[in-house]
Scaffold this motif. Structure first.
Motif, PDB file in Angstrom:
ATOM      1  N   MET A  33      31.593  44.636  46.828  1.00 26.44           N
ATOM      2  CA  MET A  33      32.596  43.473  46.671  1.00 26.44           C
ATOM      3  C   MET A  33      32.713  42.972  45.248  1.00 26.44           C
ATOM      4  O   MET A  33      33.987  42.601  44.844  1.00 26.44           O
ATOM      5  CB  MET A  33      31.856  42.263  47.286  1.00 26.44           C
ATOM      6  CG  MET A  33      32.549  41.012  47.295  1.00 26.44           C
ATOM      7  SD  MET A  33      31.871  39.647  48.427  1.00 26.44           S
ATOM      8  CE  MET A  33      30.252  39.704  47.898  1.00 26.44           C
ATOM      9  N   VAL A  34      31.855  42.989  44.284  1.00 29.18           N
ATOM     10  CA  VAL A  34      31.975  42.698  42.978  1.00 29.18           C
ATOM     11  C   VAL A  34      32.883  43.631  42.415  1.00 29.18           C
ATOM     12  O   VAL A  34      33.738  43.393  41.480  1.00 29.18           O
ATOM     13  CB  VAL A  34      30.678  42.731  42.233  1.00 29.18           C
ATOM     14  CG1 VAL A  34      30.686  42.200  40.775  1.00 29.18           C
ATOM     15  CG2 VAL A  34      29.661  41.526  42.941  1.00 29.18           C
ATOM     16  N   ILE A  35      32.724  44.938  42.543  1.00 29.83           N
ATOM     17  CA  ILE A  35      33.717  46.182  41.905  1.00 29.83           C
ATOM     18  C   ILE A  35      35.126  45.599  42.492  1.00 29.83           C
ATOM     19  O   ILE A  35      36.190  45.728  41.605  1.00 29.83           O
ATOM     20  CB  ILE A  35      33.307  47.434  42.334  1.00 29.83           C
ATOM     21  CG1 ILE A  35      31.961  47.657  41.705  1.00 29.83           C
ATOM     22  CG2 ILE A  35      34.559  48.236  42.099  1.00 29.83           C
ATOM     23  CD1 ILE A  35      31.448  48.992  42.162  1.00 29.83           C
ATOM     24  N   THR A  36      35.479  45.203  43.723  1.00 30.81           N
ATOM     25  CA  THR A  36      36.651  44.881  44.189  1.00 30.81           C
ATOM     26  C   THR A  36      37.099  43.515  43.458  1.00 30.81           C
ATOM     27  O   THR A  36      38.243  43.459  43.271  1.00 30.81           O
ATOM     28  CB  THR A  36      36.476  44.761  45.529  1.00 30.81           C
ATOM     29  OG1 THR A  36      36.303  45.858  46.408  1.00 30.81           O
ATOM     30  CG2 THR A  36      37.917  44.150  46.284  1.00 30.81           C
ATOM     31  N   TRP A  37      36.345  42.818  43.241  1.00 32.42           N
ATOM     32  CA  TRP A  37      36.695  41.710  42.407  1.00 32.42           C
ATOM     33  C   TRP A  37      37.071  41.975  41.109  1.00 32.42           C
ATOM     34  O   TRP A  37      38.306  41.363  40.490  1.00 32.42           O
ATOM     35  CB  TRP A  37      35.607  40.489  42.464  1.00 32.42           C
ATOM     36  CG  TRP A  37      35.240  39.730  43.639  1.00 32.42           C
ATOM     37  CD1 TRP A  37      35.844  39.507  44.583  1.00 32.42           C
ATOM     38  CD2 TRP A  37      34.142  38.956  43.960  1.00 32.42           C
ATOM     39  NE1 TRP A  37      35.277  38.987  45.419  1.00 32.42           N
ATOM     40  CE2 TRP A  37      33.958  38.552  44.925  1.00 32.42           C
ATOM     41  CE3 TRP A  37      32.756  38.880  43.012  1.00 32.42           C
ATOM     42  CZ2 TRP A  37      32.707  37.706  45.562  1.00 32.42           C
ATOM     43  CZ3 TRP A  37      31.820  38.136  43.434  1.00 32.42           C
ATOM     44  CH2 TRP A  37      31.813  37.851  44.781  1.00 32.42           C
ATOM     45  N   ILE A  38      36.483  42.824  40.547  1.00 35.81           N
ATOM     46  CA  ILE A  38      37.004  43.223  39.018  1.00 35.81           C
ATOM     47  C   ILE A  38      38.422  43.871  39.122  1.00 35.81           C
ATOM     48  O   ILE A  38      39.096  43.664  38.435  1.00 35.81           O
ATOM     49  CB  ILE A  38      35.805  44.102  38.430  1.00 35.81           C
ATOM     50  CG1 ILE A  38      34.745  43.299  38.265  1.00 35.81           C
ATOM     51  CG2 ILE A  38      36.423  44.754  37.186  1.00 35.81           C
ATOM     52  CD1 ILE A  38      33.302  43.994  37.754  1.00 35.81           C
ATOM     53  N   ASN A  39      38.502  44.774  40.206  1.00 32.06           N
ATOM     54  CA  ASN A  39      39.460  45.608  40.295  1.00 32.06           C
ATOM     55  C   ASN A  39      40.733  44.697  40.714  1.00 32.06           C
ATOM     56  O   ASN A  39      41.923  45.023  40.189  1.00 32.06           O
ATOM     57  CB  ASN A  39      39.286  46.585  41.263  1.00 32.06           C
ATOM     58  CG  ASN A  39      38.741  48.138  40.913  1.00 32.06           C
ATOM     59  OD1 ASN A  39      38.938  48.318  39.813  1.00 32.06           O
ATOM     60  ND2 ASN A  39      37.873  48.530  41.519  1.00 32.06           N
ATOM     61  N   ASN A  40      40.585  43.710  41.339  1.00 25.30           N
ATOM     62  CA  ASN A  40      41.616  42.831  41.502  1.00 25.30           C
ATOM     63  C   ASN A  40      42.121  41.767  40.395  1.00 25.30           C
ATOM     64  O   ASN A  40      43.118  41.319  40.448  1.00 25.30           O
ATOM     65  CB  ASN A  40      41.209  41.804  42.596  1.00 25.30           C
ATOM     66  CG  ASN A  40      41.389  42.425  44.136  1.00 25.30           C
ATOM     67  OD1 ASN A  40      41.985  43.375  44.063  1.00 25.30           O
ATOM     68  ND2 ASN A  40      40.398  41.907  45.036  1.00 25.30           N
ATOM     69  N   SER A  41      41.223  41.928  39.342  1.00 28.69           N
ATOM     70  CA  SER A  41      41.698  41.029  38.266  1.00 28.69           C
ATOM     71  C   SER A  41      41.962  41.902  37.083  1.00 28.69           C
ATOM     72  O   SER A  41      42.207  41.307  35.913  1.00 28.69           O
ATOM     73  CB  SER A  41      40.101  40.540  37.622  1.00 28.69           C
ATOM     74  OG  SER A  41      39.458  39.763  38.663  1.00 28.69           O
ATOM     75  N   ALA A  51      37.422  54.197  39.128  1.00 28.83           N
ATOM     76  CA  ALA A  51      37.196  54.664  40.267  1.00 28.83           C
ATOM     77  C   ALA A  51      36.104  55.794  40.285  1.00 28.83           C
ATOM     78  O   ALA A  51      35.308  56.097  41.263  1.00 28.83           O
ATOM     79  CB  ALA A  51      38.490  55.580  40.886  1.00 28.83           C
ATOM     80  N   LYS A  52      35.860  56.190  39.074  1.00 28.75           N
ATOM     81  CA  LYS A  52      34.707  56.941  38.880  1.00 28.75           C
ATOM     82  C   LYS A  52      33.226  56.562  38.871  1.00 28.75           C
ATOM     83  O   LYS A  52      32.063  57.368  39.082  1.00 28.75           O
ATOM     84  CB  LYS A  52      34.939  58.047  37.743  1.00 28.75           C
ATOM     85  CG  LYS A  52      34.723  57.538  36.655  1.00 28.75           C
ATOM     86  CD  LYS A  52      35.153  58.206  35.282  1.00 28.75           C
ATOM     87  CE  LYS A  52      35.443  57.496  34.115  1.00 28.75           C
ATOM     88  NZ  LYS A  52      36.228  58.471  33.137  1.00 28.75           N
ATOM     89  N   TYR A  53      33.242  55.506  38.815  1.00 23.10           N
ATOM     90  CA  TYR A  53      32.007  54.695  38.763  1.00 23.10           C
ATOM     91  C   TYR A  53      31.559  54.051  40.189  1.00 23.10           C
ATOM     92  O   TYR A  53      32.195  53.439  40.839  1.00 23.10           O
ATOM     93  CB  TYR A  53      31.952  53.502  37.747  1.00 23.10           C
ATOM     94  CG  TYR A  53      32.466  53.981  36.318  1.00 23.10           C
ATOM     95  CD1 TYR A  53      31.247  54.615  35.726  1.00 23.10           C
ATOM     96  CD2 TYR A  53      33.467  53.645  35.773  1.00 23.10           C
ATOM     97  CE1 TYR A  53      31.806  55.205  34.387  1.00 23.10           C
ATOM     98  CE2 TYR A  53      34.033  54.434  34.621  1.00 23.10           C
ATOM     99  CZ  TYR A  53      32.855  55.123  33.775  1.00 23.10           C
ATOM    100  OH  TYR A  53      33.305  55.507  32.543  1.00 23.10           O
ATOM    101  N   ASP A  54      30.127  54.159  40.339  1.00 25.34           N
ATOM    102  CA  ASP A  54      29.570  53.756  41.589  1.00 25.34           C
ATOM    103  C   ASP A  54      28.867  52.351  41.619  1.00 25.34           C
ATOM    104  O   ASP A  54      28.982  51.736  42.697  1.00 25.34           O
ATOM    105  CB  ASP A  54      28.497  54.895  41.987  1.00 25.34           C
ATOM    106  CG  ASP A  54      29.023  56.307  42.297  1.00 25.34           C
ATOM    107  OD1 ASP A  54      30.244  56.294  42.940  1.00 25.34           O
ATOM    108  OD2 ASP A  54      28.193  57.141  42.148  1.00 25.34           O
ATOM    109  N   THR A  55      28.574  51.958  40.342  1.00 27.10           N
ATOM    110  CA  THR A  55      27.682  50.589  40.471  1.00 27.10           C
ATOM    111  C   THR A  55      28.545  49.796  39.598  1.00 27.10           C
ATOM    112  O   THR A  55      29.561  50.122  38.728  1.00 27.10           O
ATOM    113  CB  THR A  55      26.376  50.668  39.940  1.00 27.10           C
ATOM    114  OG1 THR A  55      26.563  51.065  38.498  1.00 27.10           O
ATOM    115  CG2 THR A  55      25.582  51.776  40.617  1.00 27.10           C
TER     116      THR A  55
END
Length: 119
Positions: A33-41, A51-55
């Motif tokens: 969810m936090v990664i998605t928030w970052i990607n949406n920003s 995309a290559k990072y897991d955390t």
């Protein structure tokens, strides 16, 4: 959720612990969810790099390296662009936005060590 960014909320790693599956699922859901928030920003081109990072911590560290490194060539170019910037036929809002964007980018090129010496 800031703990995912800082790395204090770590992935459960001992499968023998009680409720491991539940803890792991909760961590994975929140981390995603936090990664998605970052990607949406951010822009799509930057998102592709993440995309290559897991955390979340890995994503944040990459963004930190990308945007906070001191780069004297980049600083010089930004300073040159700021001096050359002219309003011409732009509205005052567009000119101000362009000027602010350049100043913000320039501020990001300052090294942490230099920021520590500011009064």
């Amino acid at each position: 959720m800031w703990g995912y960014v800082t790395g204090t909320k770590t992935k459960p790693s001992v499968p023998q612990t009680e409720n491991f599956d539940m803890l792991f699922d909760a961590w994975e859901t929140d981390n995603s969810m936090v990664i998605t928030w970052i990607n949406n920003s951010i822009t799509q081109s930057i998102g592709m790099q993440l995309a290559k990072y897991d955390t979340t911590k890995e994503v944040w560290n990459h963004l930190e390296r990308l945007y906070t490194q001191s780069n004297f060539a980049k600083q010089y170019q930004l300073e040159y662009d700021i001096r050359a910037l002219q309003q011409n036929d732009q509205s005052i809002q567009d000119f101000y936005a362009a000027m602010s964007d350049s100043w913000d980018q320039l501020a990001l090129t300052k090294s942490k060590e230099l920021k520590d010496f500011e009064p």
